[in-house]
Design a protein around this motif. Structure first.
Motif, short mmCIF file in Angstrom:
data_model
loop_
_atom_site.label_atom_id
_atom_site.label_comp_id
_atom_site.label_asym_id
_atom_site.label_seq_id
_atom_site.Cartn_x
_atom_site.Cartn_y
_atom_site.Cartn_z
N UNK B 400 6.16 -13.08 -2.53
CA UNK B 400 6.77 -11.77 -2.28
C UNK B 400 7.58 -11.29 -3.47
N UNK B 401 8.43 -12.16 -3.99
CA UNK B 401 9.37 -11.69 -5.01
C UNK B 401 8.72 -11.64 -6.40
N UNK B 404 5.01 -9.57 -5.83
CA UNK B 404 5.06 -8.30 -5.09
C UNK B 404 3.98 -8.20 -4.01
N UNK B 405 3.66 -9.32 -3.41
CA UNK B 405 2.71 -9.26 -2.30
C UNK B 405 3.44 -8.64 -1.11
N UNK B 406 2.83 -7.62 -0.50
CA UNK B 406 3.49 -6.94 0.61
C UNK B 406 3.06 -7.60 1.92
#
Ligand SMILES: Cc1cc2nc3c(=O)[nH]c(=O)nc-3n(C[C@H](O)[C@H](O)[C@H](O)COP(=O)(O)OP(=O)(O)OC[C@H]3O[C@@H](n4cnc5c(N)ncnc54)[C@H](O)[C@@H]3O)c2cc1C
Ligand code: SF4
Ligand code: SF4
Ligand code: SF4
Lengths: 135, 601
Positions: B400-401, B404-406
C-alpha cells in the motif's frame, strides 16, 4: 451511483495537492478508524475523519471539499497522536481547508460577522498558527 | 482357581456420590473367586496404585478388576501398575462404573449400586478366563514412500534420505517441483522460485538414497504400518531430465496452455510402455499438493471465458516470463484488478474455507506488477487481509505505502467484458460506495482445492479426507502431520492450503515422524485380536468378506482363513460371520462372553 475508479481519478491533481500540502502518504492509512473513534469533534461532523481520508484515497476529493467535517476539525491533533500508522490527519484536514478556500474563494467574509459572534469562534487559526512552530 | 482382586474407585464424588462403594465392596467380596476387595478415593493416584501393588503381593492375586472410569482413560495406567507387581497386563480389566453407571443414573443411587455390583461381577468372569498374553512385535521395513514431488515431498524425502534411509519418491508429472515450478518471485523478498527449486531438485536427483519415479502413480497399497507393499505404475521414465524454467512452455503459445497439456509421449518415445514396480515400504508420506478452483466455476467472474480474466498461477507465469502483457492483444495492462477470495470463504456457492495463501501472493503480485509497470494502477478487492506470518503484515502494508496499491474492501460481484476492457463491479464498504473499474486485466485469486485425484488416492491408501478432499490429519491440534491410518503421514498443501514456509515445516515434521518409526527396532502390537482355530475352519471365506480392515485373507495353499495380525483391530466381525466357531477373539472368547452374561441374568 456506481463510482468509476481509474488511475486518473485515484491519483488526480487534487489528491496530489493534498498529499503535497499535508506531506502525508495517504495510502499509509489502513482505515482502522482509531482517529474517528477519538476525535473530540466527531459528534458534529458529517463525515468521520477516517472517511475523509478514505474518500481522498479513492480520488473523491469533491465530496470532501463539500463536506462540513474539515471545518469542524479543531486541528487538535488527537488523531495524529493516536494513529497507528503515523498519519497526521489534522494536516490533511488543513490541506483540504486550504484547497477549499483556494478553489472557492473565502466564503467567510470576516467583516460581515458580528463582533460578539466572532469572539465565540473556535481557535482554529490560533492552533493552526501554533503548528508552524511545532511541526 | 484364579485369585481375583477388586479395586473400587470413588473418583472423588463422581462415583461415590451416587454409588454406595462400601456396599459394593462388601457384596463383591462374597463373589466366587474374589480374594480381595477394597475401595479408595482416587485409584489412579500414586497411593491408589500402591494399594493395588500391595494387595497383589499380600494376597497373591493373579487377576485384577479395577472398577472405575472408562478403559479409554486408565486401562494403561492400571495394567502398568499390575505388571509392576508381577501380574500379566492382560489379566487386568476395567469395570466402567463411572461413564456407564454413576454419571447416567445420578438420580437412582440404589439401582446404580446394584448395577455396579453386577457389572463388576461380569468383569470378574471375564478375568477368570482371560489368558496371559504377550504383545506381538513386528519388523519394520525401513524404506519410505513419498507421494508427490512438490516442495513438500522433496523436503520430506531429503530429510529421510539424509538420515540414511532409502526413499521412493513418486511424482505423476514428468518433472519434480509441483506448483513452485510455475511461480516467479516468492514473498517476502522476491527470491526466484526456479533458483530455489533447481537446488532442491538437484539435491533430490543426486541423492544416493532417493529413487525418483516421475510420470508415476501409486496404483495399489497392501499391508500395514512398517510392512506396506506398494505397486507403482510408471508411464515412462525420464532419466536425468532438466528443470524447465517456468514460463518457457508459454513462450511459443501464449498464456493459456497448462503444463498438463504437454504430450509426454513426444518427450520419451523410446519407453512408451507402462511399467509396474512393487516396493516393500515401512512408512508413507502423502504430499500431493493442491490445484486452483477452475475459473469456469465462477460464472459471475466470467466463467473462464474472457481472455483477460486470469488466475493467480497464470499471472505468476507472466511475471516469470518477465513482461506483463494481457492475453487478448498483448498490450501492457495499465489498470489491473485482483479479486481476492474468488470462490473462497463462500459457504453458499463455493468453498467455505479461507484459502490462506492468496492474500499474501496477491500483495506480492501487485507489487511485482508495479515494479514492472510503474505507471500502472493496481487495485485489490478483499474482504479481510490475512497476513499471519513473520513479516507478512509489514509486507502487505508495503504494497500500500511503497507501491500505492489501492485496497478496496468488498467482494467483487461481477466481472464482464465490454469494449475490449474488463469491467469489475465492486464495492468499497469503507466509504460506502459501489465502485466500478474498467480494467485491462483481472486476476482472480481462485480458491485452493485438493489436487485432482486426491480422493481416489485416499481410497487406495485407506486414509480419510475431509469433505473437500484434503487429507485429514489425525488430530487438528496435537497430531497435525499424521493421518488416521498408522504409518501414513501428511505434508504440504495436500492437507490444507499452505504457503512454502508452512509446507516445508510440515514436511520436516512428517520426516521426523517417519524417522521416529524407523528408529524402532520392531513395532509392538496389541495381542487382543482375532485368531483362527485351524481344526474348525472350513475355508468358506465368509470372514474375509466380513472384515472391515482387510485383515482376513485365505491361506496361500491351505483351505483356511488367516489373520494378518498387524491389520486386525479386534472388532469381532469375523467371529460373528464364522458359521463354524473357528474364529475367536483373544480374551473375548464366546465362552467368556456367555459366562459374563450370567451375573446379569
Ligand atoms: C498463484 C500462487 C502464488 C504463490 N506464491 C507463493 C509465494 O510467493 N510464496 C509461498 O511461500 N508460496 C506461494 N504459493 C504457494 C505454493 O505454491 C505452495 O505452498 C506449494 O506449492 C505447496 O507445495 P506442495 O508440495 O504441498 O504442493 P504442490 O506444489 O502442489 O506439489 C504437489 C506435487 O504432487 C504431485 N501429485 C499430485 N497428485 C499426485 C499423485 N496422485 N501421485 C503422484 N504425484 C502427485 C503434483 O504433480 C505435484 O508435483 C503460491 C501459490 C499460488 C497458487
Ligand atoms: S487512525 Fe490513522 S490509519 Fe487509522 S483510520 Fe485514522 S488515519 Fe487511518
Ligand atoms: S485534528 Fe481534527 S480530525 Fe484530528 S482529532 Fe482533532 S478535530 Fe478530529
Ligand atoms: S487468504 Fe485472503 S484472499 Fe485467500 S481466501 Fe483467505 S482471505 Fe480470501
Amino acid at each position: 451511483m456506481r463510482v468509476k475508479l481509474s488511475a486518473m481519478r485515484v491519483r488526480n491533481d487534487l489528491v496530489r495537492r493534498i498529499e503535497e500540502l499535508s506531506g502525508q502518504d495517504l495510502l499509509a492509512c489502513y482505515q482502522c478508524g482509531k482517529c474517528s473513534a477519538g476525535c473530540p469533534a466527531a459528534f458534529a461532523m458529517d463525515l468521520l475523519p477516517s472517511q475523509v481520508i478514505r474518500l481522498v484515497q479513492l480520488g473523491l476529493v469533491e465530496e470532501v471539499l463539500n463536506a462540513k467535517t474539515p471545518w469542524f476539525c479543531a486541528a487538535c491533533q488527537t488523531c495524529y497522536a493516536r494513529c497507528p500508522k503515523g498519519v497526521d490527519l489534522s494536516r490533511i484536514m488543513e490541506a483540504i481547508r486550504e484547497i477549499a478556500l483556494q478553489e472557492r474563494g473565502d466564503y467567510l467574509v470576516i467583516e460581515e460577522i458580528p463582533a460578539e459572534e466572532l469572539a465565540e469562534f473556535p481557535q482554529l487559526a490560533f492552533i493552526g498558527g501554533f503548528r508552524k512552530y511545532t511541526a | 482357581m484364579r485369585k481375583i482382586g477388586i479395586f473400587v474407585c470413588h473418583c472423588g464424588l463422581n462415583i461415590a456420590g451416587t454409588i454406595d462403594v462400601q456396599r459394593v465392596v462388601e457384596e463383591i467380596k462374597k463373589y466366587p473367586g474374589v480374594a480381595f476387595a477394597a475401595d479408595y478415593k482416587y485409584m489412579c493416584s500414586d497411593p491408589g496404585q500402591a494399594l493395588i501393588r500391595q494387595a497383589i503381593a499380600d494376597y497373591g492375586l493373579d487377576g485384577i478388576v479395577v472398577a472405575a472410569c472408562s478403559p479409554a482413560m486408565h486401562e494403561v495406567t492400571f495394567r502398568k501398575a499390575a505388571r509392576a507387581a508381577g501380574v500379566n497386563p492382560y489379566l487386568t480389566e476395567i469395570a466402567n462404573i463411572r461413564e456407564q453407571i454413576s454419571w447416567v443414573h445420578q438420580t437412582q443411587p440404589e439401582e446404580a449400586t446394584r448395577k455396579a455390583i453386577e457389572t463388576i461381577a461380569t468383569i470378574v468372569e471375564k478375568v477368570r478366563y482371560d489368558e496371559a498374553l504377550v504383545p506381538f512385535s513386528l519388523p519394520v521395513v525401513k524404506r519410505a514412500l513419498v507421494i508427490g514431488g512438490g516442495i513438500a515431498g522433496m523436503t520430506t524425502a531429503l530429510h529421510i534420505a539424509d538420515a540414511g534411509y532409502p526413499v521412493v519418491l513418486v511424482e505423476r508429472e514428468a518433472q519434480l517441483g509441483g506448483k513452485m515450478r510455475q511461480l516467479s518471485g516468492l514473498y517476502l523478498n522476491f527470491d526466484a522460485a526456479p533458483d530455489l527449486l533447481e537446488t532442491k531438485i538437484a539435491a533430490v536427483m543426486q541423492h544416493p538414497n532417493i529413487q525418483v519415479l516421475t510420470n508415476a502413480e501409486v496404483v495399489e497399497l497392501g499391508g500395514y504400518v512398517g510392512n506396506f507393499t506398494v505397486k507403482i505404475s510408471s508411464r515412462f521414465q525420464v532419466p536425468g531430465y532438466k528443470l524447465q524454467v517456468p514460463g518457457s512452455e508459454i513462450a511459443q503459445s501464449g498464456i493459456n496452455p497448462q503444463p498438463e497439456t504437454l504430450q509426454p509421449e513426444t518427450l520419451q518415445p523410446e519407453t512408451p510402455q507402462p511399467e509396474t514396480f512393487t516396493f516393500d515400504i515401512g512408512a508413507i508420506v502423502v504430499a500431493t499438493g493442491f490445484d486452483l478452483l477452475p475459473k469456469s466455476e465462477l460464472g459471475e467472474y466470467g466463467g473462464g471465458r474472457p481472455p483477460d480474466v486470469i488466475d493467480g498461477l497464470q499471472f505468476e507465469r507472466m511475471l516469470a516470463e518477465g513482461e506483463i502483457r494481457r492475453p487478448s492483444d498483448g498490450a501492457v495492462p495499465k489498470e489491473v484488478v485482483w479479486v481476492q477470495c474468488a470462490g473462497s470463504r463462500d459457504p453458499e456457492l463455493h468453498m467455505p474455507y479461507c484459502s490462506k495463501i492468496c492474500c499474501m501472493y496477491v500483495a506480492k503480485q501487485a507489487m511485482a506488477y508495479k515494479q514492472r509497470v510503474p505507471d500502472g494502477q493496481a487495485y485489490v478487492f478483499y474482504i479481510d487481509i490475512r497476513s499471519q506470518g513473520k513479516g507478512y503484515e509489514e509486507f502487505v502494508q508495503r504494497a500500500m505505502t511503497e507501491y500505492d496499491v489501492l485496497y478496496l474492501r468488498g467482494k467483487v460481484a461481477r466481472v464482464f467484458e465490454e469494449d475490449g476492457r474488463v469491467v469489475v463491479y465492486g464495492v468499497d464498504t469503507l466509504s460506502g460506495k459501489a465502485v466500478e473499474v474498467q480494467a485491462d486485466l483481472v486476476v482472480l485469486a481462485t480458491a485452493v482445492v485438493p489436487s485432482a485425484g486426491a480422493r481416489d488416492l485416499a481410497q487406495r491408501l485407506r486414509v480419510s479426507t475431509d469433505e473437500y478432499g484434503f487429507f485429514s490429519e489425525a488430530h487438528p491440534k496435537l497430531r497435525p502431520v499424521e493421518s488416521l491410518t498408522a504409518g501414513i503421514f501428511l505434508a504440504g498443501a495436500a492437507q490444507f492450503p499452505k504457503d512454502i514456509p508452512e509446507t516445508v515445516a510440515q514436511a520436516s515434521g512428517a520426516a521426523a515422524k517417519v524417522l521416529g518409526l524407523f528408529a524402532q527396532r520392531e513395532m509392538v502390537q496389541e495381542p487382543t485380536i482375532a485368531f483362527v482355530d485351524e481344526e474348525l475352519c472350513a475355508g468358506c471365506g465368509l470372514c474375509v468378506a466380513a472384515c472391515p480392515y482387510e485383515a482376513r485373507v485365505m491361506h496361500p495353499w491351505k483351505p483356511i482363513a488367516v489373520v494378518q495380525t498387524a491389520l486386525c483391530q479386534g472388532c469381532g466381525a469375523c467371529v460373528v460371520a464364522c458359521p463354524n466357531k473357528a474364529s475367536s477373539l483373544r480374551n473375548l472368547s464366546t465362552e467368556q462372553l456367555l459366562t459374563m452374561m450370567e451375573p446379569v441374568l
